[in-house]
Motif scaffolding. Sequence first.
Motif, mmCIF file in Angstrom:
data_model
loop_
_atom_site.group_PDB
_atom_site.id
_atom_site.type_symbol
_atom_site.label_atom_id
_atom_site.label_comp_id
_atom_site.label_asym_id
_atom_site.label_seq_id
_atom_site.Cartn_x
_atom_site.Cartn_y
_atom_site.Cartn_z
ATOM 1 N N ARG A 139 -8.185 -5.580 -11.353
ATOM 2 C CA ARG A 139 -7.314 -4.435 -11.051
ATOM 3 C C ARG A 139 -6.309 -4.776 -9.950
ATOM 4 N NH1 ARG A 139 -12.110 -1.395 -11.456
ATOM 5 N NH2 ARG A 139 -12.170 -0.856 -9.252
ATOM 6 N N VAL B 89 -17.351 -12.609 -2.271
ATOM 7 C CA VAL B 89 -16.517 -11.510 -2.770
ATOM 8 C C VAL B 89 -15.111 -12.035 -3.074
ATOM 9 C CG1 VAL B 89 -15.357 -9.367 -2.063
ATOM 10 C CG2 VAL B 89 -17.791 -9.677 -1.594
ATOM 11 N N LEU C 109 -12.820 -5.364 -10.087
ATOM 12 C CA LEU C 109 -11.991 -5.034 -8.924
ATOM 13 C C LEU C 109 -10.886 -6.088 -8.765
ATOM 14 C CD1 LEU C 109 -11.842 -2.957 -6.612
ATOM 15 C CD2 LEU C 109 -13.414 -4.386 -5.306
ATOM 16 N N VAL D 110 -7.421 -10.240 4.844
ATOM 17 C CA VAL D 110 -8.249 -9.043 4.649
ATOM 18 C C VAL D 110 -9.665 -9.307 5.170
ATOM 19 C CG1 VAL D 110 -9.349 -7.619 2.860
ATOM 20 C CG2 VAL D 110 -6.891 -8.042 2.794
ATOM 21 N N GLN E 268 -6.830 5.837 -0.207
ATOM 22 C CA GLN E 268 -7.162 4.415 -0.210
ATOM 23 C C GLN E 268 -8.311 4.126 0.752
ATOM 24 O OE1 GLN E 268 -6.503 2.031 -2.029
ATOM 25 N NE2 GLN E 268 -7.239 0.313 -0.842
ATOM 26 N N MET F 253 -13.395 -12.234 -6.764
ATOM 27 C CA MET F 253 -12.210 -11.404 -7.017
ATOM 28 C C MET F 253 -10.983 -12.267 -7.282
ATOM 29 S SD MET F 253 -12.527 -8.186 -4.341
ATOM 30 C CE MET F 253 -10.907 -7.503 -4.742
ATOM 31 N N ARG G 271 -11.503 5.013 -0.878
ATOM 32 C CA ARG G 271 -11.879 4.109 -1.976
ATOM 33 C C ARG G 271 -12.398 2.783 -1.440
ATOM 34 N NH1 ARG G 271 -7.123 6.363 -4.577
ATOM 35 N NH2 ARG G 271 -5.900 4.606 -3.851
ATOM 36 N N LEU G 272 -11.749 2.270 -0.411
ATOM 37 C CA LEU G 272 -12.201 1.007 0.174
ATOM 38 C C LEU G 272 -13.609 1.185 0.753
ATOM 39 C CD1 LEU G 272 -10.884 -1.923 1.456
ATOM 40 C CD2 LEU G 272 -11.840 -0.692 3.380
ATOM 41 N N PHE H 13 0.832 -1.198 0.000
ATOM 42 C CA PHE H 13 0.000 0.000 0.000
ATOM 43 C C PHE H 13 0.871 1.254 0.000
ATOM 44 C CE2 PHE H 13 -2.616 -3.342 1.693
ATOM 45 C CZ PHE H 13 -3.884 -3.094 1.173
ATOM 46 N N HIS I 81 -3.749 -13.516 0.065
ATOM 47 C CA HIS I 81 -3.967 -12.369 0.954
ATOM 48 C C HIS I 81 -5.422 -12.239 1.406
ATOM 49 C CE1 HIS I 81 -0.284 -10.407 -1.152
ATOM 50 N NE2 HIS I 81 0.077 -10.855 0.030
ATOM 51 N N PHE I 82 -6.341 -12.879 0.688
ATOM 52 C CA PHE I 82 -7.766 -12.626 0.950
ATOM 53 C C PHE I 82 -8.244 -13.032 2.349
ATOM 54 C CE2 PHE I 82 -7.682 -11.487 -3.405
ATOM 55 C CZ PHE I 82 -8.714 -10.575 -3.541
ATOM 56 N N ALA J 12 -16.108 1.314 -1.947
ATOM 57 C CA ALA J 12 -16.304 -0.011 -2.539
ATOM 58 C C ALA J 12 -17.212 -0.858 -1.654
ATOM 59 C CB ALA J 12 -14.954 -0.709 -2.731
ATOM 60 N N TYR K 185 -1.705 -4.475 -8.126
ATOM 61 C CA TYR K 185 -1.362 -3.951 -6.789
ATOM 62 C C TYR K 185 -0.488 -4.920 -5.996
ATOM 63 C CZ TYR K 185 -5.603 -1.239 -7.875
ATOM 64 O OH TYR K 185 -6.560 -0.466 -8.480
HETATM 65 C C1 HEM Z 1 -13.183 -7.390 -0.226
HETATM 66 C C2 HEM Z 1 -12.014 -7.380 -0.841
HETATM 67 C C3 HEM Z 1 -11.389 -6.091 -1.334
HETATM 68 C C4 HEM Z 1 -11.990 -4.912 -1.707
HETATM 69 C C5 HEM Z 1 -13.482 -4.547 -1.688
HETATM 70 C C6 HEM Z 1 -10.925 -4.016 -2.118
HETATM 71 C C7 HEM Z 1 -11.114 -2.730 -2.593
HETATM 72 C C8 HEM Z 1 -10.126 -1.919 -3.127
HETATM 73 C C9 HEM Z 1 -10.358 -0.671 -3.823
HETATM 74 C C10 HEM Z 1 -11.725 -0.056 -4.099
HETATM 75 C C11 HEM Z 1 -9.150 -0.179 -4.181
HETATM 76 C C12 HEM Z 1 -8.903 1.148 -4.939
HETATM 77 C C13 HEM Z 1 -8.364 0.905 -6.337
HETATM 78 C C14 HEM Z 1 -9.375 0.266 -7.299
HETATM 79 O O1 HEM Z 1 -10.593 0.511 -7.223
HETATM 80 O O2 HEM Z 1 -8.887 -0.492 -8.178
HETATM 81 C C15 HEM Z 1 -8.143 -1.111 -3.711
HETATM 82 C C16 HEM Z 1 -6.788 -0.958 -3.868
HETATM 83 C C17 HEM Z 1 -5.839 -1.796 -3.320
HETATM 84 N N1 HEM Z 1 -6.088 -2.992 -2.679
HETATM 85 FE FE1 HEM Z 1 -7.895 -3.833 -2.330
HETATM 86 N N2 HEM Z 1 -9.713 -4.660 -1.978
HETATM 87 C C18 HEM Z 1 -9.965 -5.924 -1.503
HETATM 88 C C19 HEM Z 1 -9.024 -6.893 -1.206
HETATM 89 C C20 HEM Z 1 -7.662 -6.672 -1.194
HETATM 90 C C21 HEM Z 1 -6.663 -7.650 -0.768
HETATM 91 C C22 HEM Z 1 -6.950 -9.089 -0.324
HETATM 92 C C23 HEM Z 1 -5.455 -7.039 -0.854
HETATM 93 C C24 HEM Z 1 -4.095 -7.648 -0.505
HETATM 94 C C25 HEM Z 1 -3.428 -7.256 0.524
HETATM 95 C C26 HEM Z 1 -5.678 -5.689 -1.363
HETATM 96 C C27 HEM Z 1 -4.717 -4.738 -1.622
HETATM 97 C C28 HEM Z 1 -4.890 -3.545 -2.292
HETATM 98 C C29 HEM Z 1 -3.799 -2.646 -2.695
HETATM 99 C C30 HEM Z 1 -2.311 -2.881 -2.430
HETATM 100 C C31 HEM Z 1 -4.398 -1.551 -3.350
HETATM 101 C C32 HEM Z 1 -3.688 -0.339 -3.944
HETATM 102 C C33 HEM Z 1 -3.408 0.595 -2.801
HETATM 103 C C34 HEM Z 1 -2.565 1.814 -3.124
HETATM 104 O O3 HEM Z 1 -2.621 2.328 -4.248
HETATM 105 O O4 HEM Z 1 -1.870 2.216 -2.197
HETATM 106 N N3 HEM Z 1 -7.037 -5.511 -1.551
HETATM 107 N N4 HEM Z 1 -8.769 -2.157 -3.089
#
Ligand code: HEM
Length: 147
Positions: free
Chosen positions: A79, A124, A76, A93, A48, A128, A51-52, A41, A89-90, A55, A83
């Motif tokens: 994308r 989810v 998602l 999280v 971030q 994903m 955005r989370l 991250f 990793h899921f 989402a 990252y």
């Molecule tokens: C329910 C599961 C998840 C949801 C809803 C979620 C949601 C999001 C969203 C909305 C973004 C913003 C970028 C985009 O829309 O493409 C994002 C970025 C990111 N996510 Fe997730 N994510 C999930 C699971 C994970 C997991 C398992 C990891 C692994 C550790 C992860 C790591 C990251 C990273 C590294 C970024 C980019 C952050 C940055 O730019 O600093 N995500 N995620």
Amino acid sequence: MTIDPVLIKSSFAVVEPHGPEVAARFYRHLFEHNPGVRSLFAEHLDGQQDRLWAALGALVTRLEDTDALLALLRDLGRRHAGYGTLPAHFPAVGASLIATLRHFAGAAWTPATEDSWQAVYGTVAATMTQALTEALSGAGPAAAAAG
Ligand code: HEM
């Protein structure tokens, strides 16, 4: 485990007013228990966190619109290939997400609520992860269309 949309929406409605605090606690929990994922991250999480949060709201809103939900999750997941996210990793999280929701939901959280959230996260993560795996292996819609 079954998804009860009423339980998901009612518990989310209790958590939602806490806004950015929820995402902040989620990341604190995730990084405390899984220090290895911190480097994936950006150093500053402000954008971030928004955005989370957006989402999660979008997922809950579309809970009963399966086609829209699956399309959103596949995009998602794809994308996330960019990252550094891996299928492994899921679970971490998911554990941090559920712990955070449980904390903010307070008395609104029951074993049935937890079951429902586990089921939602299972769907989810499975959707994903599949899109992520396809993207990482160079498959996905383009390859599927060609083949
Ligand atoms: C329910 C599961 C998840 C949801 C809803 C979620 C949601 C999001 C969203 C909305 C973004 C913003 C970028 C985009 O829309 O493409 C994002 C970025 C990111 N996510 Fe997730 N994510 C999930 C699971 C994970 C997991 C398992 C990891 C692994 C550790 C992860 C790591 C990251 C990273 C590294 C970024 C980019 C952050 C940055 O730019 O600093 N995500 N995620």
